[in-house]
Design an enzyme around this catalytic site. Structure first.
Site, mmCIF file in Angstrom:
data_model
loop_
_atom_site.group_PDB
_atom_site.id
_atom_site.type_symbol
_atom_site.label_atom_id
_atom_site.label_comp_id
_atom_site.label_asym_id
_atom_site.label_seq_id
_atom_site.Cartn_x
_atom_site.Cartn_y
_atom_site.Cartn_z
ATOM 1 N N ASP A 176 -1.182 6.528 6.753
ATOM 2 C CA ASP A 176 -2.305 5.703 6.322
ATOM 3 C C ASP A 176 -2.508 4.638 7.394
ATOM 4 O O ASP A 176 -1.681 3.738 7.549
ATOM 5 C CB ASP A 176 -1.980 5.057 4.964
ATOM 6 C CG ASP A 176 -3.055 4.064 4.522
ATOM 7 O OD1 ASP A 176 -4.064 3.883 5.234
ATOM 8 O OD2 ASP A 176 -2.866 3.461 3.437
ATOM 9 N N LYS A 235 -12.168 -1.782 7.030
ATOM 10 C CA LYS A 235 -11.401 -2.823 7.701
ATOM 11 C C LYS A 235 -11.726 -2.850 9.191
ATOM 12 O O LYS A 235 -12.279 -3.809 9.695
ATOM 13 C CB LYS A 235 -9.919 -2.627 7.425
ATOM 14 C CG LYS A 235 -9.627 -2.928 5.951
ATOM 15 C CD LYS A 235 -8.359 -2.327 5.452
ATOM 16 C CE LYS A 235 -8.246 -2.386 3.947
ATOM 17 N NZ LYS A 235 -8.516 -3.668 3.297
ATOM 18 N N TRP A 256 0.811 -1.219 0.000
ATOM 19 C CA TRP A 256 0.000 0.000 0.000
ATOM 20 C C TRP A 256 0.842 1.265 0.000
ATOM 21 O O TRP A 256 0.560 2.206 -0.747
ATOM 22 C CB TRP A 256 -1.017 -0.017 1.153
ATOM 23 C CG TRP A 256 -2.089 -1.011 0.878
ATOM 24 C CD1 TRP A 256 -2.264 -2.217 1.485
ATOM 25 C CD2 TRP A 256 -3.086 -0.944 -0.157
ATOM 26 N NE1 TRP A 256 -3.321 -2.889 0.910
ATOM 27 C CE2 TRP A 256 -3.841 -2.136 -0.098
ATOM 28 C CE3 TRP A 256 -3.416 0.013 -1.125
ATOM 29 C CZ2 TRP A 256 -4.906 -2.396 -0.956
ATOM 30 C CZ3 TRP A 256 -4.475 -0.242 -1.986
ATOM 31 C CH2 TRP A 256 -5.203 -1.441 -1.893
#
Lengths: 403, 403
Positions: free
Chosen positions: B201, B225, B117
């Site tokens: 993040d 999530k 990511w």
């Protein structure tokens, strides 16, 4: 699941708008357990075959409803219509650069301004790019019976020799209650129509009448008016106009953030990154229901019947009600906007309007106040609304007059 | 509402992930009739006081949970973490330009790459801007016990005299199973830490442990999530870094599309345009539940207890299981990734892994396959999961070994 209060309430909000109770009941079960597999729909992996089937079914049903040819891709995106104000422009500029191999410099882009939303789209285009041309501003005509809506042939369009990258318009102005007559925009000069990609914002009237997809480059709409809950924006785009912007990037327009690149969404079946599952799911349930109920032709008949009831009542009482759109042909079938006049001055009266809103609320008819930017009354009669709801509004209009 | 199949299924997917059944049951009622007013939550106007109260409650609960000071705004946006790869960069460049009155030219931006990511975020930054500096690439260290994770003091950071516009990192790599030890990133050199805006993040570990908001410029996370359903991305940003990009626009970075401009969201309480109502609503229900259950400290204890069960089992059987993160301190408490070894070769075996996945599925433990880009097994134990679920996984690991 308690639906008692729901059954008594008539929600005529302009969006997020009411949805059919049976669709919401199915969704309520679906978020607990989708298809009996022990997992709710929002808990599915977006890479699972279950979700891929769901989104494909939604796409296929929409294709059926709007007669969308295979040369067009259907993208499920985020960010609302507002994000598309930026994204359609940037992607059409990339398509233009690709077609012309980056030659010829910055092309003009043409904007039809017919109310608040197209005005915002035009403003965003000017933030991001130049040259942007306002080909017509209909806002001064809308409320003035002496100013007809000028035909597209008279608009100040860019010359086709200038190779404009797009023409943008909004088919139904949710706030202003202005809706183009069906295929009005197709009265553009033939050469222009054939050479310039036409982009339509159909956020608040999609699926309420046929739209000729083939004559458009892009048709987009946020879900939260005529389709489903907020959080998904659907873009129908001609595949040959979807290009890799990094392969053709020109310095005369800004680089496109990844999530706005149509090619990423198209090449990945709208699963480039995690999609907004619930809004897609419920939109799909709505598509299925509409297919089963006779499609867009039937939706159009129903919309016409509902709107006619209210507009007829306005016409019958010109001393009390004044439609904000002076030209009957251009009154929205979705967002019915009008002012209420003072009995003495015959001018729009906020206190009379407040009285009508109060009467409605006392009778559980809610969200009929006009948008804060324009005032007045707005009755939104989207696909999920019923003839009975329009009848109830009309009966309250009668009661208001009597009182 | 049928929850039988749900009660038997253990969904360990990496996201969109499982949500608590009681939260979903409340949401199921809420979409039919929110608060007894006869309107479902997704049918509310986002301008109504009802919805404004809802989003304010969600914001306040999140503020409590993460101890977010008033100098930070909380924004509810769309587009997922992927859209923030672009938006954080562009907004921090605008903040930098504003602070330096456009003097000094294009500043460097620093990226920590620790997995898939952050690698994507770095790639997006390079698409949109230069100079972009990769200050460290930990991907080669993660699986190699002989390559320690280098301390931040040794990273190839931009000099503070170059005025970097930001440092970007991903706190937990969902795909790779790598999670920074708590506040590891705070070991940056003091002057750098105080002068450079730090962007995190935290999509896949937010609310599973404390995060020191005050040492960050931006902390963002997609909901799907550890928080709620997909479709909303939450951005916590220091207010003094939120500027009007049009007032300071520089030619060295692209103009920011309106929906990505933090100032529009901040000045309008996340209601610049229609927000994704359902994902915000359900996220808010989750925040409330977590407040009532003891907050982040309790969530961290629970996460640690769950993860320890599985990691201990991996350690006990090094001949069968191999954690993909070689450094125990950097193993994710949320996404537990490992390979299964062939009994003879002691190399990772896809067929053994397939056998384990099958055993799990036969026992209704689903979505344990590793991400398609890395393979192996991934057990995701987010906040909504329980100790019993971890115990069930461990018992299946035992059974797998015996067979």
């Amino acid at each position: 699941m308690n639906t008692d209060a729901r059954a008594q309430t008539v929600n005529l909000g302009a969006g997020p708008s009411m949805l059919p109770t049976d669709v919401l009941m199915e969704a309520a079960q679906g978020i607990i357990d989708y298809g009996g597999a022990g997992i709710g729909v929002t808990e599915l992996s977006h890479r699972s075959s279950t979700f891929k089937n769901l989104i494909m079914q939604a796409e296929n049903d929409l294709r059926t409803l709007l007669d969308i040819p295979s040369e067009y891709a259907i993208l499920f995106l985020q960010g609302g219509g507002t994000e598309q104000f930026s994204a359609t422009l940037l992607n059409m500029l990339a398509a233009h650069a690709s077609k012309h191999n980056g030659q010829g410099g910055a092309p003009p882009v043409d904007y039809v301004v017919s109310g608040s939303w197209s005005g915002k789209a035009y403003k965003e285009a000017r933030r991001l790019y130049e040259p942007v041309r306002q080909v017509v501003d209909l806002r001064k005509n809308i409320g003035d019976a002496t100013q007809p809506i000028p035909a597209p042939s008279t608009w100040n369009l860019s010359s086709v020799d200038e190779n404009p990258a797009m023409l943008y318009y909004c088919d139904n102005e949710t706030i202003d209650g202005f809706e183009f007559t069906q295929d009005f925009i197709q009265q553009l000069p033939e050469e222009y129509r054939q050479r310039v990609p036409i982009v339509a914002d159909c956020s608040s009237n999609i699926l309420s009448r046929p739209v000729d997809i083939r004559s458009h480059a892009v048709v987009f709409f946020g879900a939260q008016k005529n389709v489903g809950p907020s959080g998904v924006t659907i873009v129908i785009v001609r595949r040959d106009l979807v290009v890799d912007p990094d392969a053709v990037q020109q310095s005369y327009y800004p680089r496109i953030p990844t999530t706005m690149v149509y090619k990423n969404a198209m090449d990945n079946g709208s699963l480039y990154n995690t999609p907004p599952i619930f809004p897609i799911y419920v939109s799909g349930l709505g598509f299925r229901k509409l297919v089963e109920e006779g499609g867009v032709a039937r939706a159009q008949e129903r919309a016409h019947a509902r709107a006619k009831l209210v507009y007829d009542k306005l016409e019958q009482h010109p001393d009390v009600f004044k439609p904000t759109v002076a030209h009957a042909d251009f009154r929205s079938q979705m967002n019915l906007t009008f002012r209420i006049l003072d009995a003495n001055t015959r001018e729009p009266s906020e206190s009379e309007e407040a009285r009508f809103v109060k009467l409605c609320e006392e009778n559980k008819v809610v969200q009929v106040k006009g948008h804060r930017s324009v005032g007045g009354i707005r009755i939104s009669l989207y696909n999920a609304s019923t003839l009975e709801m329009a009848q109830k509004v009309v009966s309250l209009m009668d009661q208001f007059i009597k009182e």
